[in-house]
Write a protein that holds these residues in place. Sequence first.
Motif, PDB file in Angstrom:
ATOM      1  N   LEU A   1       0.835  -1.210   0.000  1.00  0.00           N
ATOM      2  CA  LEU A   1       0.000   0.000   0.000  1.00  0.00           C
ATOM      3  C   LEU A   1       0.871   1.262   0.000  1.00  0.00           C
ATOM      4  O   LEU A   1       0.435   2.324  -0.440  1.00  0.00           O
ATOM      5  CB  LEU A   1      -0.949   0.008   1.204  1.00  0.00           C
ATOM      6  CG  LEU A   1      -2.002  -1.105   1.202  1.00  0.00           C
ATOM      7  CD1 LEU A   1      -2.849  -1.040   2.472  1.00  0.00           C
ATOM      8  CD2 LEU A   1      -2.900  -1.015  -0.035  1.00  0.00           C
ATOM      9  N   ALA A   2       2.097   1.136   0.511  1.00  0.00           N
ATOM     10  CA  ALA A   2       3.013   2.283   0.501  1.00  0.00           C
ATOM     11  C   ALA A   2       3.686   2.442  -0.859  1.00  0.00           C
ATOM     12  O   ALA A   2       4.478   3.354  -1.059  1.00  0.00           O
ATOM     13  CB  ALA A   2       4.068   2.117   1.599  1.00  0.00           C
ATOM     14  N   GLY A   3       3.388   1.512  -1.774  1.00  0.00           N
ATOM     15  CA  GLY A   3       3.909   1.648  -3.130  1.00  0.00           C
ATOM     16  C   GLY A   3       5.236   0.941  -3.350  1.00  0.00           C
ATOM     17  O   GLY A   3       5.868   1.119  -4.385  1.00  0.00           O
ATOM     18  N   GLU A   4       5.664   0.141  -2.382  1.00  0.00           N
ATOM     19  CA  GLU A   4       6.930  -0.582  -2.570  1.00  0.00           C
ATOM     20  C   GLU A   4       6.714  -1.750  -3.512  1.00  0.00           C
ATOM     21  O   GLU A   4       5.679  -2.392  -3.487  1.00  0.00           O
ATOM     22  CB  GLU A   4       7.428  -1.122  -1.229  1.00  0.00           C
ATOM     23  CG  GLU A   4       7.926  -0.047  -0.317  1.00  0.00           C
ATOM     24  CD  GLU A   4       8.813  -0.610   0.784  1.00  0.00           C
ATOM     25  OE1 GLU A   4       8.767  -1.809   1.050  1.00  0.00           O
ATOM     26  OE2 GLU A   4       9.549   0.188   1.373  1.00  0.00           O
ATOM     27  N   LYS A   5       7.697  -2.024  -4.318  1.00  0.00           N
ATOM     28  CA  LYS A   5       7.646  -3.215  -5.164  1.00  0.00           C
ATOM     29  C   LYS A   5       8.337  -4.347  -4.412  1.00  0.00           C
ATOM     30  O   LYS A   5       9.520  -4.267  -4.099  1.00  0.00           O
ATOM     31  CB  LYS A   5       8.314  -2.952  -6.514  1.00  0.00           C
ATOM     32  CG  LYS A   5       8.311  -4.175  -7.377  1.00  0.00           C
ATOM     33  CD  LYS A   5       8.174  -3.871  -8.842  1.00  0.00           C
ATOM     34  CE  LYS A   5       7.920  -5.197  -9.563  1.00  0.00           C
ATOM     35  NZ  LYS A   5       7.882  -5.106 -10.976  1.00  0.00           N
ATOM     36  N   ILE A   6       7.570  -5.377  -4.118  1.00  0.00           N
ATOM     37  CA  ILE A   6       8.075  -6.482  -3.302  1.00  0.00           C
ATOM     38  C   ILE A   6       8.843  -7.464  -4.183  1.00  0.00           C
ATOM     39  O   ILE A   6       8.319  -7.963  -5.173  1.00  0.00           O
ATOM     40  CB  ILE A   6       6.914  -7.212  -2.599  1.00  0.00           C
ATOM     41  CG1 ILE A   6       6.064  -6.219  -1.793  1.00  0.00           C
ATOM     42  CG2 ILE A   6       7.443  -8.332  -1.709  1.00  0.00           C
ATOM     43  CD1 ILE A   6       6.793  -5.488  -0.693  1.00  0.00           C
TER      44      ILE A   6
END
Lengths: 194, 348
Positions: free
Chosen positions: B312-317
């Motif tokens: 949700l914070a926009g990090e690409k996992i």
Amino acid sequence: MKKSLEEHLEEAAAFHGGDCPGQTLGVRLARAGLERLGVDDPLSNQWRKNLMVYVEIDRCAADAIMVVTGCRVGKRTLKIMDYGIMAATFINLQTGTAVRVLAREEARHLASVYAPDERNKYEQQRLAYRVMPDEELLNFEDVKVVTPAEDMPGSPISRVVCGKCGEAVVDMREVKVNGTNLCRSCASGGYFSR
Amino acid sequence: MCEPDQKTVAVEDAIGLVLSHDITEINARTHHKGSAFRRGHVITGDDIPKLLDLGKENLYVLEMNEDQMHEDDAAVLLAGAISGNNAQFMPEPREGRINIIAGVTGLLKVNVEALTRFNLVDEVMCATRHTNTVVQAGDIIAGTRAIPLVVEKKQVERAVAAANQADGLVSVLPLKSSRIALIITGNEVYTGRIDDAFEPVIRGKVEALGSSIASVTKCPDNLLAIRQAVLEARADADLVIMTGGMSVDPDDLTPLAAREAGAEISAYGSAVLPGAMFMAGYFEDGTPVLGVPACGIHHPRTIFDLILPRVLAGEKITSDDIARLGHGGLCLDCEECNFPVCPFGKSA
């Protein structure tokens, strides 16, 4: 398209048991629909499991569409929606893209233009539908189709026994009446009587 | 670290100097004992009568040369360098310390390596909460101070440079309010044999982070049906969450269906318990897809709780992110769950 119109018409006639305007329309409809989806070889491994067709008429054209697309009722990739309309929707299951192709009513009247030498109306239509350009013969429409999950190809997802006749019903076709699972025939009367 | 020289100075000569110890006063009326002046206080002209009243004619003070600064001034400089995006502080140290707080609700990011470099500098310190923790606006996320009362300027400068190089040591990524498509798989649920237990759990966790469930689609264990549901649902969603079908049984089709719907699976299988069968991937347009295994129903917290805020914070996992969760990825299954105030998921 990997196969020619002629090849498809021959295969359709062989499968259906004779050539006719409906066959020709069905072949044209299917070829155009597949072309719109970018399908070149519908019988290839890539498409064998990724195509689905909804046919809106249970006449000659349905057989032709089956031949061209490789879609089959028994494979659950061909759905007959008995609307009595000369139309079919072709779906790329990989992307969900769907195009509905309708035979234009005007095309019937253009038959004499495209086959002027033929006097027999039936034969005139058959010949004209072979050569008439797509845009005069057909209408295209992008549509959205969501197939109920229990209608998808694959193993049956359920199997219950009808509480009245005792016959097994798969894929959620049963109807619950007062808490009892019944087959459709027992629940609301079938197409046959005993 | 060198503590500057302590020397004795007459009260009248102490203006501008730094007190090196607390001065206690006892209130005869209330019998209250407390400090009248704290260690580190910079003596002003107004203080002199009171000091004399307390019987202090001479004071121990710290000498501060031009290469040194007071701990309070150091703390303000340090806090300024430590605070990255959405990290705030009041430039008013209390007993030399400044707390840095979250300016928004979101995901705390700590540059752990830069923090270590910062803390290797003599005479300064910074302590933070764990990175990747969800914090509320106003929560304390870090504290900093100089260690001695009088600190060498060059040490402060070194520490500030270390923090600046990392664009701050702590920052908060706001959580994007996302529309989530939930796809619940399983013949048993689709046919109504059993009630679905996933939806309330996922909905609760998603809504607690400010997002919403845009659609819920139930699917049997049928590859084409699940793929169709994914294709259909993702068009109107910022994130796709799939539940069930994550194991290795023949009926478990979720990762395959996600792949066939166009997702690239960056991780299937995770180094977290509970949550070993977790899946994370992305569609071509960047829309993430997460696969939540059945542990998500009966364990209060799983890998889903560690990854969802980051998504949700926009990090690409990446698979690397998931692998790093192994250290600290073992939930202790406490009788009363106090997550996030526990070691679960606190590795990286």
